[in-house]
Design an enzyme around this catalytic site. Structure first.
Site, mmCIF file in Angstrom:
data_model
loop_
_atom_site.group_PDB
_atom_site.id
_atom_site.type_symbol
_atom_site.label_atom_id
_atom_site.label_comp_id
_atom_site.label_asym_id
_atom_site.label_seq_id
_atom_site.Cartn_x
_atom_site.Cartn_y
_atom_site.Cartn_z
ATOM 1 N N ALA A 132 0.852 -1.186 0.000
ATOM 2 C CA ALA A 132 0.000 0.000 0.000
ATOM 3 C C ALA A 132 0.890 1.239 0.000
ATOM 4 O O ALA A 132 2.038 1.176 0.441
ATOM 5 C CB ALA A 132 -0.883 -0.012 1.243
ATOM 6 N N GLY A 184 0.903 -5.161 0.761
ATOM 7 C CA GLY A 184 -0.254 -5.283 -0.139
ATOM 8 C C GLY A 184 0.120 -5.874 -1.494
ATOM 9 O O GLY A 184 -0.730 -6.466 -2.172
ATOM 10 N N GLU A 244 0.008 -9.466 -0.917
ATOM 11 C CA GLU A 244 -1.408 -9.841 -0.768
ATOM 12 C C GLU A 244 -2.132 -9.826 -2.110
ATOM 13 O O GLU A 244 -3.032 -10.627 -2.341
ATOM 14 C CB GLU A 244 -2.097 -8.884 0.211
ATOM 15 C CG GLU A 244 -1.588 -9.047 1.633
ATOM 16 C CD GLU A 244 -2.186 -8.036 2.571
ATOM 17 O OE1 GLU A 244 -1.799 -6.846 2.473
ATOM 18 O OE2 GLU A 244 -3.033 -8.412 3.391
ATOM 19 N N GLU A 298 4.232 -5.337 7.253
ATOM 20 C CA GLU A 298 3.350 -4.320 7.833
ATOM 21 C C GLU A 298 3.645 -4.000 9.297
ATOM 22 O O GLU A 298 3.535 -2.856 9.710
ATOM 23 C CB GLU A 298 1.881 -4.748 7.677
ATOM 24 C CG GLU A 298 1.314 -4.510 6.282
ATOM 25 C CD GLU A 298 1.481 -5.701 5.342
ATOM 26 O OE1 GLU A 298 2.340 -6.571 5.619
ATOM 27 O OE2 GLU A 298 0.765 -5.757 4.335
HETATM 28 C C1 HXC Z 1 4.931 4.693 -0.878
HETATM 29 C C2 HXC Z 1 6.984 3.894 -1.526
HETATM 30 C C3 HXC Z 1 6.657 2.597 -1.055
HETATM 31 C C4 HXC Z 1 5.367 2.420 -0.464
HETATM 32 C C5 HXC Z 1 8.650 2.535 -1.852
HETATM 33 N N1 HXC Z 1 8.227 3.803 -2.010
HETATM 34 N N2 HXC Z 1 7.716 1.778 -1.275
HETATM 35 N N3 HXC Z 1 6.131 4.918 -1.432
HETATM 36 N N4 HXC Z 1 4.560 3.500 -0.406
HETATM 37 N N5 HXC Z 1 4.925 1.227 -0.033
HETATM 38 C C6 HXC Z 1 8.956 4.916 -2.600
HETATM 39 C C7 HXC Z 1 10.111 5.382 -1.682
HETATM 40 O O1 HXC Z 1 9.634 6.238 -0.676
HETATM 41 C C8 HXC Z 1 10.984 6.101 -2.686
HETATM 42 O O2 HXC Z 1 10.429 7.364 -2.960
HETATM 43 C C9 HXC Z 1 10.821 5.238 -3.945
HETATM 44 O O3 HXC Z 1 9.598 4.543 -3.796
HETATM 45 C C10 HXC Z 1 11.938 4.237 -4.108
HETATM 46 O O4 HXC Z 1 11.977 3.437 -2.936
HETATM 47 P P1 HXC Z 1 13.372 3.083 -2.148
HETATM 48 O O5 HXC Z 1 13.012 2.642 -0.790
HETATM 49 O O6 HXC Z 1 14.317 4.235 -2.267
HETATM 50 O O7 HXC Z 1 13.916 1.873 -3.039
HETATM 51 P P2 HXC Z 1 14.825 0.640 -2.557
HETATM 52 O O8 HXC Z 1 15.916 1.082 -1.642
HETATM 53 O O9 HXC Z 1 15.179 -0.055 -3.832
HETATM 54 O O10 HXC Z 1 13.845 -0.312 -1.688
HETATM 55 C C11 HXC Z 1 12.721 -0.941 -2.296
HETATM 56 C C12 HXC Z 1 11.807 -1.521 -1.202
HETATM 57 C C13 HXC Z 1 11.501 -0.433 -0.144
HETATM 58 C C14 HXC Z 1 12.504 -2.727 -0.522
HETATM 59 C C15 HXC Z 1 10.534 -2.028 -1.893
HETATM 60 O O11 HXC Z 1 11.058 0.728 -0.821
HETATM 61 C C16 HXC Z 1 10.463 -0.792 0.874
HETATM 62 O O12 HXC Z 1 10.741 -1.526 1.818
HETATM 63 N N6 HXC Z 1 9.240 -0.233 0.721
HETATM 64 C C17 HXC Z 1 8.194 -0.367 1.721
HETATM 65 C C18 HXC Z 1 7.636 -1.767 1.789
HETATM 66 C C19 HXC Z 1 6.542 -1.889 2.843
HETATM 67 O O13 HXC Z 1 6.760 -1.614 4.041
HETATM 68 N N7 HXC Z 1 5.354 -2.298 2.387
HETATM 69 C C20 HXC Z 1 4.206 -2.474 3.275
HETATM 70 C C21 HXC Z 1 3.315 -1.282 3.142
HETATM 71 S S1 HXC Z 1 1.889 -1.432 4.187
HETATM 72 P P3 HXC Z 1 11.340 8.691 -3.079
HETATM 73 O O14 HXC Z 1 10.346 9.804 -3.163
HETATM 74 O O15 HXC Z 1 12.230 8.729 -1.876
HETATM 75 O O16 HXC Z 1 12.126 8.471 -4.351
HETATM 76 C C22 HXC Z 1 0.786 -2.357 3.320
HETATM 77 C C23 HXC Z 1 -0.567 -2.550 3.981
HETATM 78 C C24 HXC Z 1 -1.372 -3.579 3.270
HETATM 79 O O17 HXC Z 1 1.067 -2.814 2.259
HETATM 80 C C25 HXC Z 1 -2.712 -3.068 2.927
HETATM 81 C C26 HXC Z 1 -3.255 -3.724 1.691
HETATM 82 C C27 HXC Z 1 -3.106 -2.990 0.361
#
Ligand code: HXC
Length: 257
Positions: free
Chosen positions: A65, A108, A111, A131
Site C-alpha cells: 500500500a 499489499g 497480498e 506491515e
Molecule cells: C509509498 C513507496 C513505497 C510504499 C517505496 N516507495 N515503497 N512509497 N509507499 N509502499 C517509494 C520510496 O519512498 C521512494 O520514494 C521510492 O519509492 C523508491 O523506494 P526506495 O526505498 O528508495 O527503493 P529501494 O531502496 O530499492 O527499496 C525498495 C523496497 C523499499 C525494498 C521495496 O522501498 C520498501 O521496503 N518499501 C516499503 C515496503 C513496505 O513496508 N510495504 C508495506 C506497506 S503497508 P522517493 O520519493 O524517496 O524516491 C501495506 C498494507 C497492506 O502494504 C494493505 C493492503 C493494500
C-alpha cells in the site's frame, strides 16, 4: 476510463494488466487499486479474454500500500473510504487470474499476488509482509491467505517478524506455482494463461470458484456446493461437446455455453 497507473493489453486470449508506478515502487495507491480493478473487470466481461495476468516490473512487483498516502489518514477516513474493499472485487472475478511476480512483492503487493489464483515467480522474486514494521498488519487478506498457503508456523514468522522468502523458498512452501529465470517469467505466465484460456470456460470458472470456496467454507458446505456446481455443468453445451469429442477422439470446440 483513461489509466495513469496501469497498462493494459490483450495478447492472444489473455488480458494483461501491468502495474506502472515505477517511481513509487508500484505502491498501491487509491488510484492504482481502482484502475487495476476496472481493467480486470473489463477483461472479465470481455468474451475475447479467457484468463488474466497481473504483472509489475522486473525489479518490483509492488511494494505494498502507498505508505505516503496512508501516513496522515485517520481511522475514520480509512473506514469510510474503505480502500481495501477493492480486494473483494478481485476475489469475485470469474476468470482465472495469474500473478507474474519478479522482484519485491511486499505488503499489499504480496497480498495482491496471494489474491490471484496462481503465481508464476521469477528467480529474483521476494515475498514478504512487513506491515508490523510500520505499525499495522496485513489488511488485504494476508493474515488469512498466507497461513492457508504456507502453514501457520511460517506465516507467523513472516507476519509478526518480517521474514521474507526467496522465490525458491516460496516454491518449496507452496506459495507459488513455478519459478523461472527472470527473462522468462512473463512469457511463462502468459503461456500458462493461454493454456487455461483454451479450456472449457464455464468449467474453468466453476473449478476456480470451488477451489477458492474450499478455503472459505467448512468442508461439508464446500463438498455440497462442489457437487451442485458439477451437476450444473451438465446443462452446458461445452460439457456435451467435451465428452463427445473424447469419445470421438477429436479436439473439443468450446463455445462458452
Ligand atoms: C509509498 C513507496 C513505497 C510504499 C517505496 N516507495 N515503497 N512509497 N509507499 N509502499 C517509494 C520510496 O519512498 C521512494 O520514494 C521510492 O519509492 C523508491 O523506494 P526506495 O526505498 O528508495 O527503493 P529501494 O531502496 O530499492 O527499496 C525498495 C523496497 C523499499 C525494498 C521495496 O522501498 C520498501 O521496503 N518499501 C516499503 C515496503 C513496505 O513496508 N510495504 C508495506 C506497506 S503497508 P522517493 O520519493 O524517496 O524516491 C501495506 C498494507 C497492506 O502494504 C494493505 C493492503 C493494500
Amino acid at each position: 476510463m483513461i489509466y495513469e497507473t496501469v497498462l493494459t493489453e490483450i495478447r492472444g486470449r489473455v488480458g494483461i494488466v501491468t502495474l506502472n508506478r515505477p517511481q513509487a515502487m508500484n505502491a498501491l495507491d487509491h488510484r492504482l487499486l481502482n484502475e487495476l480493478m476496472d481493467a480486470l473487470n473489463a477483461f472479465d466481461q470481455n468474451d475475447a479474454v479467457g484468463a488474466m495476468v497481473i504483472t509489475g516490473g522486473e525489479k518490483i512487483f509492488a511494494a505494498g500500500a502507498d505508505i505516503k498516502e496512508m501516513a496522515e489518514k485517520t481511522p475514520q477516513q480509512m473506514m469510510n473510504g474503505d480502500p481495501l474493499a477493492v480486494f473483494d472485487k478481485l476475489r469475485a472475478l470469474g476468470k482465472p487470474v495469474i500473478a507474474a511476480v519478479s522482484g519485491w512483492a511486499l505488503g499489499g503487493g504480496c497480498e495482491l499476488a496471494l489474491s490471484c489464483d496462481m503465481i508464476v515467480a521469477s528467480e529474483s522474486a521476494r515475498f514478504g509482509l512487513p506491515e508490523v514494521t510500520i505499525g499495522v498488519i496485513p489488511g488485504a487478506g494476508g493474515t488469512q491467505r498466507l497461513p492457508r498457503a504456507v502453514g501457520k508456523a511460517l506465516a507467523m514468522e513472516m507476519i509478526i517478524n518480517d521474514r521474507r522468502l526467496t522465490a525458491q523458498e516460496a516454491l518449496q512452501h507452496g506459495l507459488v506455482n513455478r519459478v523461472v529465470p527472470v527473462s522468462d517469467y512473463l512469457n511463462e505466465a502468459l503461456e500458462l494463461a493461454e493454456d487455461i484460456a483454451s479450456r472449457a470456460p464455464l468449467a474453468v470458472r466453476a473449478a476456480k470458484r470451488m477451489i477458492n470456496a474450499s478455503y472459505e467454507s467448512l468442508l461439508a458446505d464446500g463438498l455440497a456446493e462442489e457437487r451442485r456446481a458439477f451437476y450444473r455443468l451438465f446443462e452446458t453445451e461445452d460439457r456435451k461437446e467435451g465428452m463427445t469429442a473424447f469419445v470421438e477422439k477429436r479436439k473439443p470446440e468450446w463455445k462458452g455455453k
